[in-house]
Design an enzyme around this catalytic site. Structure first.
Site, PDB file in Angstrom:
ATOM      1  CG  HIS A  16      -1.931  -1.005   1.325  1.00  0.00           C
ATOM      2  ND1 HIS A  16      -2.067  -1.813   2.429  1.00  0.00           N
ATOM      3  CD2 HIS A  16      -2.904  -1.390   0.459  1.00  0.00           C
ATOM      4  CE1 HIS A  16      -3.074  -2.643   2.244  1.00  0.00           C
ATOM      5  NE2 HIS A  16      -3.597  -2.415   1.054  1.00  0.00           N
ATOM      6  CE  LYS A  40     -13.173  -6.533   4.459  1.00  0.00           C
ATOM      7  NZ  LYS A  40     -12.419  -5.874   3.389  1.00  0.00           N
ATOM      8  NE  ARG A  89      -3.103  -7.936  -4.169  1.00  0.00           N
ATOM      9  CZ  ARG A  89      -3.890  -8.276  -3.174  1.00  0.00           C
ATOM     10  NH1 ARG A  89      -3.433  -8.331  -1.960  1.00  0.00           N
ATOM     11  NH2 ARG A  89      -5.153  -8.576  -3.371  1.00  0.00           N
ATOM     12  CB  SER A 127      -4.361  -6.531   4.746  1.00  0.00           C
ATOM     13  OG  SER A 127      -4.003  -5.255   4.291  1.00  0.00           O
TER      14      SER A 127
END
Length: 162
Positions: A16, A40, A89, A127
């Site tokens: 990030h 979430k 990615r 993450s």
């Protein structure tokens, strides 16, 4: 030009930060917008993520940390920003991100999504991977900023959070 770099950042990783740094060199202002999605389950609260990001990006004068709830395009309209940056990615990221970009464009015709490919050294990093490595006692010092490493160890090793 002002851009929004949105995400959950739970937690912020060096991947990030790579995108943030590269954006800070290309754009006048970068708003790192943390999604506050109450449905979430996150490891860190939005306040904790905000503080961790502020500490991680303090060397960039043109980076602002903020958070939002609801639709990203509503936040973009509220901030009067018409460009967002999304990191990619792998090809699998592109498929999802392209769908989101098309939906956002349909809902807010002025919005443009710019895709920035991750640096090769971070193409594998997420993450979720960071949290898993920490839960099993692995070293994440090369994956996240020091402040995040400390916060992760505190959270996941039974330490009390703030």
């Amino acid at each position: 030009m002002i851009v929004i770099y949105p995400g959950s950042f739970d937690p912020v990783t060096n991947g990030h930060l790579d995108i943030i740094e590269r954006c800070s060199k290309k754009f006048d202002k970068v708003i790192v917008a943390i999604l506050n999605n109450s449905s979430k389950k996150t490891l860190f609260t939005v306040e904790e993520r905000t503080e961790l990001l502020k500490q991680a990006v303090k060397k960039y004068d043109n980076v602002e940390i903020d958070n939002f709830s609801g639709l990203l395009i509503d936040y973009a309209k509220e901030r009067n920003v018409t460009t967002m940056v999304r990191g990619l990615r792998a090809v699998s990221d592109f498929e999802y991100e392209m769908q989101m970009a098309l939906v956002n464009k349909k809902l807010y015709g002025d919005i443009e999504t710019l895709f920035m490919v991750s640096s090769g050294e971070y193409a594998y990093l997420s993450s979720s991977i960071v949290k898993e490595v920490v839960m099993f006692g692995g070293d994440v010092s090369c994956l996240v900023p020091n402040v995040v490493e400390k916060a992760l160890k505190e959270k996941l090793k039974g330490g009390q959070s703030k």
